[in-house]
Design an enzyme around this catalytic site. Structure first.
Site, short mmCIF file in Angstrom:
data_model
loop_
_atom_site.label_atom_id
_atom_site.label_comp_id
_atom_site.label_asym_id
_atom_site.label_seq_id
_atom_site.Cartn_x
_atom_site.Cartn_y
_atom_site.Cartn_z
N HIS A 1 -46.58 -37.81 -18.74
CA HIS A 1 -46.84 -38.92 -17.80
C HIS A 1 -47.29 -38.38 -16.47
CE1 HIS A 1 -42.60 -37.73 -17.51
NE2 HIS A 1 -42.67 -38.00 -16.22
N GLN B 1 -39.49 -31.66 -15.12
CA GLN B 1 -39.69 -32.73 -16.10
C GLN B 1 -38.36 -33.15 -16.71
OE1 GLN B 1 -42.48 -31.76 -19.23
NE2 GLN B 1 -42.56 -33.87 -19.98
#
Ligand code: AMP
Length: 115
Positions: free
Chosen positions: A101, A95
């Site tokens: 998301h 990430q």
């Protein structure tokens, strides 16, 4: 918990993005560095940094994100050949932006396992 990220700036229209869907809870836009012919990010307006920061009250929004991804996949014609919907979490997950998301990837054969 709340940090200003590039995604918050896109949500607030302070930064541009190629937005393909938005409503009061979810926004989806094209990834700036696409890894497949279709690479769309599905983002909640609520700035939840990581999946492990979500709680019971986020159940509906997480479900909504999956259904938005489903619709975008269909709109881009990915439902016949398939696609990948994924979430990178934290350091080991790769990430880089700490605003939750999903990535929707499609339009080519994707490798498995991932690197
Ligand atoms: P992750 O590594 O899962 O946190 O994914 C972050 C994604 O955001 C990467 O695929 C980036 O290419 C993408 N990204 C970074 N900045 C932007 C931007 N301004 N507009 C669209 N996508 C972006």
């Amino acid at each position: 918990m709340e940090e200003e990220t590039i995604f918050s700036q896109i949500i607030d229209k302070k930064k541009p993005a190629e937005i393909i869907f938005e409503d009061e809870e979810v926004i989806a836009f094209k990834d700036i560095n696409p890894q497949a012919p279709v690479h769309v990010l599905i983002v909640p307006r609520k700035p939840i940094p990581k999946l492990t920061d979500a709680d019971e009250s986020d159940t509906a929004i997480l479900g909504k994100m999956v259904m938005v991804a489903r619709q975008i996949a269909k709109d881009f014609g990915l439902d016949e050949d398939g696609f990948r919907l994924l979430l990178n979490e934290g350091k080991n997950g790769g990430q880089t932006i700490y605003h939750l998301h999903f990535h929707l990837l499609g339009g080519r054969r994707l490798m498995w396992p991932p690197g």
